[in-house]
Design a protein around this motif. Structure first.
Motif, PDB file in Angstrom:
ATOM      1  N   UNK A  69       0.873  -1.166   0.000  1.00 42.58           N
ATOM      2  CA  UNK A  69       0.000   0.000   0.000  1.00 42.58           C
ATOM      3  C   UNK A  69       0.913   1.220   0.000  1.00 42.58           C
ATOM      4  N   UNK A  70       0.950   1.892  -1.140  1.00 45.50           N
ATOM      5  CA  UNK A  70       1.745   3.107  -1.281  1.00 45.50           C
ATOM      6  C   UNK A  70       0.871   4.295  -0.882  1.00 45.50           C
ATOM      7  N   UNK A  71       1.440   5.482  -0.708  1.00 43.51           N
ATOM      8  CA  UNK A  71       0.620   6.615  -0.276  1.00 43.51           C
ATOM      9  C   UNK A  71      -0.595   6.891  -1.163  1.00 43.51           C
ATOM     10  N   UNK A  81      -1.546   4.645  -4.026  1.00 45.62           N
ATOM     11  CA  UNK A  81      -1.984   3.504  -4.827  1.00 45.62           C
ATOM     12  C   UNK A  81      -1.683   2.185  -4.129  1.00 45.62           C
ATOM     13  N   UNK A  82      -2.240   1.134  -4.709  1.00 46.56           N
ATOM     14  CA  UNK A  82      -2.091  -0.212  -4.194  1.00 46.56           C
ATOM     15  C   UNK A  82      -1.599  -1.111  -5.315  1.00 46.56           C
ATOM     16  N   UNK A  83      -0.624  -1.965  -5.008  1.00 46.03           N
ATOM     17  CA  UNK A  83      -0.230  -3.070  -5.888  1.00 46.03           C
ATOM     18  C   UNK A  83      -0.560  -4.346  -5.120  1.00 46.03           C
ATOM     19  N   UNK A  84      -1.239  -5.263  -5.797  1.00 44.93           N
ATOM     20  CA  UNK A  84      -1.702  -6.486  -5.120  1.00 44.93           C
ATOM     21  C   UNK A  84      -1.529  -7.660  -6.073  1.00 44.93           C
ATOM     22  N   UNK A  85      -0.649  -8.580  -5.741  1.00 48.78           N
ATOM     23  CA  UNK A  85      -0.424  -9.793  -6.521  1.00 48.78           C
ATOM     24  C   UNK A  85      -1.279 -10.888  -5.903  1.00 48.78           C
ATOM     25  N   UNK A  86      -2.217 -11.412  -6.708  1.00 46.21           N
ATOM     26  CA  UNK A  86      -3.171 -12.381  -6.191  1.00 46.21           C
ATOM     27  C   UNK A  86      -3.315 -13.579  -7.112  1.00 46.21           C
ATOM     28  N   UNK A  87      -3.775 -14.668  -6.529  1.00 46.72           N
ATOM     29  CA  UNK A  87      -4.322 -15.777  -7.296  1.00 46.72           C
ATOM     30  C   UNK A  87      -5.831 -15.610  -7.190  1.00 46.72           C
ATOM     31  N   UNK A 121      12.315  -3.203   5.176  1.00 43.49           N
ATOM     32  CA  UNK A 121      11.799  -3.498   6.511  1.00 43.49           C
ATOM     33  C   UNK A 121      11.305  -2.282   7.263  1.00 43.49           C
ATOM     34  N   UNK A 122      11.706  -1.100   6.822  1.00 45.34           N
ATOM     35  CA  UNK A 122      11.264   0.140   7.470  1.00 45.34           C
ATOM     36  C   UNK A 122       9.881   0.586   6.997  1.00 45.34           C
ATOM     37  N   UNK A 123       9.373  -0.012   5.930  1.00 47.79           N
ATOM     38  CA  UNK A 123       8.064   0.375   5.404  1.00 47.79           C
ATOM     39  C   UNK A 123       7.008  -0.558   6.007  1.00 47.79           C
ATOM     40  N   UNK A 124       5.954  -0.001   6.593  1.00 44.01           N
ATOM     41  CA  UNK A 124       5.016  -0.844   7.349  1.00 44.01           C
ATOM     42  C   UNK A 124       3.908  -1.523   6.547  1.00 44.01           C
ATOM     43  N   UNK A 125       3.636  -1.093   5.325  1.00 43.77           N
ATOM     44  CA  UNK A 125       2.408  -1.532   4.656  1.00 43.77           C
ATOM     45  C   UNK A 125       2.681  -2.444   3.457  1.00 43.77           C
ATOM     46  N   UNK A 126       3.246  -3.603   3.710  1.00 45.84           N
ATOM     47  CA  UNK A 126       3.487  -4.585   2.659  1.00 45.84           C
ATOM     48  C   UNK A 126       3.549  -5.973   3.281  1.00 45.84           C
ATOM     49  N   UNK A 127       3.413  -6.969   2.433  1.00 42.58           N
ATOM     50  CA  UNK A 127       3.553  -8.343   2.893  1.00 42.58           C
ATOM     51  C   UNK A 127       3.724  -9.248   1.673  1.00 42.58           C
ATOM     52  N   UNK A 128       4.215 -10.437   1.913  1.00 45.59           N
ATOM     53  CA  UNK A 128       4.361 -11.451   0.857  1.00 45.59           C
ATOM     54  C   UNK A 128       4.337 -12.827   1.526  1.00 45.59           C
ATOM     55  N   UNK A 129       3.773 -13.794   0.836  1.00 38.02           N
ATOM     56  CA  UNK A 129       3.642 -15.147   1.410  1.00 38.02           C
ATOM     57  C   UNK A 129       4.985 -15.841   1.585  1.00 38.02           C
ATOM     58  N   UNK A 130       6.020 -15.339   0.927  1.00 36.44           N
ATOM     59  CA  UNK A 130       7.319 -16.006   0.974  1.00 36.44           C
ATOM     60  C   UNK A 130       8.148 -15.625   2.188  1.00 36.44           C
TER      61      UNK A 130
END
Length: 156
Positions: free
Chosen positions: A67-69, A71-77, A146-155
């Motif tokens: 989640x950027x200020x 916009x959103x990028x979202x990689x999904x199945x 690691x300093x950015x709070x709004x991201x995640x990945x399953x890996x």
């Protein structure tokens, strides 16, 4: 592949769009007038909560997101819900939650439409995921991911 690259193409992106359950998609949504809504911690967490709800309902399998200020990028199945209703639900529910939680936020939160990119078999999913989560670094928002709070990945 910066999100500003997608913004100028607007409604033309919808032509030829297909929704294929089980297929991987990189989805991008941009805030109305590129307003930096998600500098606000609570607004970002409300959006993330709506994404997680869709994941928990098995409408999508979230692989990576940021989640950027503005916009959103979202990689999904993709699950059983087609792309357009999925994004409509995410955008609608997040706008309602954010507007309800903030006295400073009313009205339209998101630009109309969204960008989707169906990953081809030869595309490396991990490379796309790295692109997604590295957005804050490329934008100069942080020196370390690691300093950015709004991201995640399953890996992880």
């Amino acid at each position: 592949m910066d999100s500003s690259h997608f913004a100028h193409r607007g409604h033309a992106l919808r032509r030829g769009r297909i929704s294929e359950p089980g297929r991987l998609y990189l989805l991008t949504a941009i805030t109305q007038h590129r307003k930096k809504v998600f500098y606000d911690w609570q607004a970002a967490r409300l959006l993330i909560g709506e994404m997680r709800e869709l994941h928990e309902q098995a409408q999508v399998r979230s692989l990576a997101w940021v989640v950027m200020p503005d916009h959103l990028h979202w990689l999904v199945e993709l699950g059983p819900l087609p792309l357009a209703p999925l994004m409509q639900r995410l955008k609608s529910r997040s706008a309602i939650a954010i507007n309800k939680a903030s006295a400073n936020s009313t009205g339209r939160l998101w630009q109309k439409g969204f960008h989707d990119h169906a990953l081809r078999r030869e595309e490396a999913v991990l490379d796309v995921a790295r692109y997604v989560v590295a957005n804050p670094l490329r934008a100069g928002l942080v020196a370390r991911l690691g300093d950015y709070p709004h991201w995640d990945a399953v890996w992880l």
